[in-house]
Every structure is written in C-alpha cells, then in structure tokens.
Design an enzyme around this catalytic site. Structure first.
Site, PDB file in Angstrom:
ATOM      1  N   HIS A 156       7.349  -1.791   2.579  1.00 22.88           N
ATOM      2  CA  HIS A 156       6.402  -2.827   2.355  1.00 22.88           C
ATOM      3  C   HIS A 156       6.427  -3.962   3.271  1.00 22.88           C
ATOM      4  O   HIS A 156       6.171  -5.313   3.102  1.00 22.88           O
ATOM      5  CB  HIS A 156       6.653  -3.493   0.790  1.00 22.88           C
ATOM      6  CG  HIS A 156       6.192  -2.458  -0.170  1.00 22.88           C
ATOM      7  ND1 HIS A 156       6.813  -1.367  -0.418  1.00 22.88           N
ATOM      8  CD2 HIS A 156       5.282  -2.216  -1.183  1.00 22.88           C
ATOM      9  CE1 HIS A 156       6.629  -0.621  -1.288  1.00 22.88           C
ATOM     10  NE2 HIS A 156       5.479  -1.159  -1.950  1.00 22.88           N
ATOM     11  N   GLU A 178      -5.496   5.575  -2.156  1.00 23.39           N
ATOM     12  CA  GLU A 178      -6.061   4.921  -0.997  1.00 23.39           C
ATOM     13  C   GLU A 178      -6.917   5.872  -0.067  1.00 23.39           C
ATOM     14  O   GLU A 178      -7.787   5.453   0.328  1.00 23.39           O
ATOM     15  CB  GLU A 178      -4.722   4.554  -0.199  1.00 23.39           C
ATOM     16  CG  GLU A 178      -4.088   3.291  -0.584  1.00 23.39           C
ATOM     17  CD  GLU A 178      -2.899   3.795  -1.622  1.00 23.39           C
ATOM     18  OE1 GLU A 178      -2.680   4.992  -1.966  1.00 23.39           O
ATOM     19  OE2 GLU A 178      -2.217   3.035  -2.204  1.00 23.39           O
TER      20      GLU A 178
END
Lengths: 339, 322
Positions: A130, A62
C-alpha cells in the site's frame, strides 16, 4: 481567500464539475456510503447527499469498474474513477492500458475516452503493498496524461482541467499531503493546504511550476518530494547555495519549456523521486533533459531517489527508503562539489 | 416448422447476412494464404448464426463489443465489407484508418467501438457502455460478445458482477465454440453449461442452439426486451463451433475428426438454407441467386479495398490524444 486542504480542494472541484456537467460521475470503492469514509482519504465524503445517482459505490473489482469507466466514457459520460491505494491500479491495468489509452488510436481518432483516474501514492507506514509510487508505470503510456498534485490549488485546478479534458487523465495524489481529518488522519503528514479562490479556475495539465527562483542549481520533484526539495533549498540557502525548485507536476507530457529555461540558467540538475531509482520517472526526465539541454549541463544530471527495494515497514527503514530534505541537500552539495 | 411463422423477406435477409459473412471470411482466408493481406486473422466460419441472430434482433442504435474474432460481428452490426477489408489491407481509409487491423475492427458511429482483442476485456467495457445508457436514460441495450475462453478471466466475473448489481441493459453473449484456441471447454470448467453461471450473479441465463439463427434471434429479442424493461442483464450462451482454425494456418488437429464432421452437418447456413427451401415461396434457385450476389459484392469490395491508399507516415503520430 480560504485555505483548503488537498482533500477538501479535490472534493470541491469534483462537486463543482458534477454541478456544471451532468455527464460527470464518480465511481470507486467505499464512496457514496452514508456514514462511510468518502473513499480511503475522505475526498468524496458526503458527495452522495447532493449526487445520489452519480456517486457509484463499487464492489472490490478494480478491473471491472475501471473498464466500466472506459465504456461509459466512450458513450459520452465523464467518469472519475478512483482507487483506495495507487497500488491497486495494477488490478485495473488491462482496462487502463489496453482500452483507455489505446481506443482512440485503434479507432483512427473516432473514439474519445474522457475519463479521470485518481490514485493515492506514497510510503506511509503500511508496508510494501500500500505504498508504491505508481507514476513510473504510467509515464510512457501513449494516450494517457499524467499529473501529480502537491498543493490544494493545483489539486482543484488540475482535477477540473482533467474532467474537462477529452483524454484519460491519471491524477496522482500523496497520502501524506491530503490533510485528511478525523479517523483518516495520516501520521507524518505534510501540509499541502493553501489558499484557493472561490471562483472557477483550472490549472493546465502540461505546465511545470517554478516554486522557488534560484540561480545555481535546478531541483526537480513532485508530490511529497517537492515539499522536501523546498525544505532542502532553505537549508542550502543558509550555506550560500541558491537553488531553483520546480514542481514538475505534469509527468506526461513533461513541460520541457519551463524545465529547459531553468537548466539553461543553472547548468546543474538534481531530480528527486520517491520510488526505486532504477527505471523511475527520474530516469526518463534525466534522459529528456540531457537530449534537449545537454550542452548547458556543467555536470551529468544527478538523481536522489529510493534504493531498489520494495517499500519496507519498520519506521526506521521506511524513513531511509524515502528521500528527505537532508538527502536532497546532500545530493545538491555533491553535484556542485564535483565541479 | 417455425420458419413458416416469419416473413419471407426477413428470413431471406438473415440467410443473405450469414452468407455475406461466410463469403467474406473465405475470401479473406484466401487473401491471407496467398500472402496479399498482412497481419493475422481469427475467423468465424461456422459461427455466423450467432452474429446474425443476435444483431438482427437489435435496433440500429444499440451497441456491441466484440473480440479478436470480430469480422462477423462487424458485418452483422452494419459495417460495410469495404470499410473492414480496407482496414484488413492496412489502408488509410479503413474503419479504423489503418490503425486497428483485423483484431480491432469497429465503427463507433455504427454502435461498435474497436474490437477488444484481450480475452474478456470487452466485458467490463460493455458493462460501462450499458451504464452510460442507463444514466442517460436512453432506451438502447449493449451486447457483449465473448467466447468460452473468456469465462475464466477475472474480467468476466467483475464485469458481470457490476452489470448485475446496477441492473444494466446489457446482454452478455458467450459464443461457446468448445475451444479457447486449442483448449477444450471441459478442461477449463466443471460446469456443463456456461449459462448456469448466471445464477451466481443473480441474473437470467439461457443456453441456446447457437447454429440456429432463428433461435438466436428469438433469444436475443426476448433478452433485449427484458433489458429495455429495466430487468437486465442477461447471459446468453450460444452453442456453436468454429469450422476453421483459431487463427491463420491452424490445421485444428486438436478437434476430433468425428466432432468436426458432426458440426459440419450442423453448418448454420446449410441448415437454414435447407429449412428455407421447405417453404412454398423459396426455391433453391433463389438461394443460388443470393449466393451469386454475395460473391459479387465481396469480390467488388476486395477490388475497392485493394485500390485504397495506405496511411501516410504522418499518420503514425496522430490520433493518440483527442
């Protein structure tokens, strides 16, 4: 008119923008893989068929690919970078915060960073890592615009507006609202679909939307909480309480014109937020409302938010973590009773 | 000697460019120590051959990214001493209008965005700049300067991974000056050469004598051609040494005396000047004249920069959004 889910509307918006402007491209994890998922929630499904050279699948990196998006943006491209889960934005944070948000200012206004970032948020049975609502970490970052889409019309219109904007724009999407199908269906999903016109349109990145007119109390929410706020308003209506429900949707900058009109009318404000109450977006919103419209408030602004804990796993705990229609209704009742 | 293989004009220009950086940095150091220049500084005395050797091998429209130690890169890329000095003084007409400062000098119109002062932060950025060049089918290359310290950052790994899998036209230039701030490079890696890490990414790596401006120029020229031919990226390691503190008032007590002295004898300007004088068509007097010109140029730039107005207070809140 057709009815589209949020995932479909985003996909259509991305395709149309890529067709319109060849500097637009997508990069992210598990996108553009034939036979793959189209990102974690099907938004980019099939994009590689029409745009094989502009649908860039990335390694799980990322920091790297958000930085690459910034670099491409300052060279005249318009990247759309997405993460599978909003939580992963922390891995990319230096490139977003130190580069995307600051390069224009540090360059004295000579560098432009036209990029779109997309991130799914919300507690959805996956445990703590998450699940975070990441909005709070980007509201208050000068140089970035932040929006949160709760229906398909806004999703497509804001995506298109974000692509055409010359600044970094973060779009938050809720996992329970996508309407993703097949193997990517979410249990507990809430319907975010709506009618979406065929013709080209955009939705401004700085306007809140009054979703339900009311006279007695202003209920502010976004993403999933906006849907629950609407449900709470229906319950309250049966009790004779007339709530105005606003989808804040633009989190940076806030639309204090629309919010202010409502606050001046009702004099009572409840802010609903999925995420820990302390230091949330609601805190900033409450302060901003109080500073601007304090004289119209009959009672202090009230927040309905999650407790100050990580997101739990057990369904019974997760449901207690996430505000629901009943807790929102109760928050409104308590505020009005205190009068 | 290989210096004979080049035009006199080209070689003298390299010398002058290196000297300009040295003179600029020495004057800036003085201005900081005397207290007339605000902020902090990270200087590159001793590393001039890296900046000049690399940038002299690039085309004007190639692009670079720099670090918290950007003055030499900026001068080598074609920014004027004036626009940088105004920025350092906090002037409103500097290369970043007074909003960048020493660690963020740059001029996008000259192929250099504001320098990225987060260690390693420029590596993914330069990768993305190269990605744009490739997608736009342009012939330019991107050059990413960083130090040995940056090679432990995740940004190094992630940025080079992307550059490699996408075959991007980017030269990753590691100026290995042996120290990340005060920490020696052999404390942060077991690899004797940073260039060896290129193998891990499937790209070509090369260790270059970084104080030899011609060696750096040649290595960059070859790397740039490779990138333009679609065979990038390349990792170049330039072995060099910082002859000044990491930042202002750093007395460098962590650098062993004998090491400092050995590298001082390898001062890139000293060594190159000596080599130049071996040519029949270069006299010491020529070099002395260049020195005088450079000193006058920097002195003039300082006077100009001092006279520039500060930003107005209204500038505080502009340039946040486009």
């Amino acid at each position: 008119m057709r009815r589209l889910t949020i995932a479909e509307a985003l996909r259509e918006g991305i395709s149309e923008e890529m067709r319109r402007d060849e500097t637009v491209f997508c990069l992210g994890e598990d996108i553009g893989v034939p036979g793959g998922w189209g990102g974690a929630f099907t938004v980019t499904l099939g994009l590689e068929e029409e745009f094989p050279e502009r649908t860039l699948n990335t390694p799980i990196a990322e920091l790297g690919f958000f930085g690459a998006a910034v670099g491409a943006a300052i060279m005249g491209m318009r990247p759309i970078a997405d993460v599978q889960y909003g939580d992963f934005l922390f891995c990319a944070m230096d490139q977003i915060h130190s580069n995307a948000s600051m390069l224009r200012y540090m360059s004295g206004g000579t560098v432009k960073v036209p990029m779109v970032m997309r991130a799914p948020v919300g507690a959805t049975g996956r445990g703590a890592q998450h699940a975070r609502n990441m909005e709070r970490f980007f509201v208050g970052v000068p140089g970035i615009k932040v929006v949160a889409v709760s229906n398909a019309y806004d999703a497509k219109g804001m995506l298109k507006a974000a692509v055409r904007d010359d600044n970094p724009v973060m779009i938050f999407e809720h996992k329970l609202l996508y309407g993703s199908k097949g193997a990517r269906t979410e249990s507990g999903a809430v319907d975010g679909s709506c009618e979406v016109p065929d013709e080209d349109f955009t939705v401004p990145l700085d306007r809140a939307a009054v979703a339900r007119d009311g006279e007695q109390v202003t209920v502010l929410g976004w993403l999933l909480m906006h849907h629950f706020a609407l449900a709470a308003a229906e319950t309250l209506a049966t009790e004779g309480i007339d709530a105005e429900v606003i989808d804040v949707r633009c989190l940076s900058p806030f639309d204090y014109d629309t919010i202010g009109r409502s606050v001046r009318k009702t004099g009572y404000v409840v802010i609903v937020e999925e995420g820990p109450v302390t230091g949330g977006v609601g805190a900033e919103l409450a302060a901003g409302i109080t500073e601007r419209f304090g004289e119209y408030l009959m009672e202090p602004v009230r927040r309905v938010a999650s407790p100050d804990v990580p997101v739990p796993f057990a369904p019974v705990l997760e449901n207690a973590y996430r505000p629901d229609a009943e807790r929102i209704a109760e928050g409104v009742r308590l505020l009005l009773q205190s009068h | 000697m290989k210096e004979t293989e080049y035009d006199r004009e080209f070689l003298v220009d390299l010398y002058e460019r290196m000297l300009l950086i040295r003179e600029f940095e020495e004057e800036v150091k003085f201005l900081f120590l005397e207290g007339t220049m605000p902020g902090t500084i990270h200087q590159c005395q001793g590393q001039e051959a890296a900046a000049v050797g690399v940038c002299s091998a690039l085309e004007e429209d190639d692009v670079i990214t720099s670090t918290h130690r950007p003055h030499g890169h900026a001068l080598a890329k074609g920014l004027t001493p004036e626009e940088i000095l105004i920025e350092l003084f906090g002037g409103g007409t500097g290369c970043c209008r007074g909003k960048g400062g020493s660690m963020h000098v740059g001029n996008i119109d000259k192929g250099m965005p504001p320098a990225i002062a987060i260690v390693g932060g420029g590596i993914p950025l330069a990768t993305g700049m190269a990605l744009a060049l490739k997608m736009q089918k342009r012939p330019q290359v991107a050059v990413c300067f960083f130090g040995d310290g940056a090679t432990s950052e995740g940004a190094f790994h992630e940025g080079i991974t992307l550059g490699a899998i996408w075959d991007l036209p980017v030269i990753y230039v590691c100026e290995n000056n042996l120290y990340g701030a005060s920490t020696r490079v052999d404390e942060i890696t077991r690899m004797p050469h940073i260039a060896e890490r290129a193998a891990a990414y499937g790209i070509r790596g090369e260790t270059v004598e970084g104080n030899d401006v011609l060696a750096v120029h040649e290595a960059t020229r070859i790397a740039a051609r490779q990138c333009r031919d679609g065979e990038g990226p390349v990792l170049l390691e330039l072995e060099t040494y910082r002859l000044t503190g990491h930042s202002r008032r750093d007395a460098c007590h962590y650098q062993p005396e004998e090491e400092r002295e050995a590298w001082a004898r390898r001062d890139p300007i000293l060594v190159f000047g000596r080599a130049l004088c071996q040519r029949d068509d270069v006299e010491q007097a020529d070099l002395d004249r260049i020195r005088c010109d450079v000193e006058a140029r920097v002195a003039g730039a300082i006077e100009t920069a001092r006279g520039e107005p500060a930003p107005t207070l209204a500038d505080l809140t502009t340039d946040v959004y486009a």
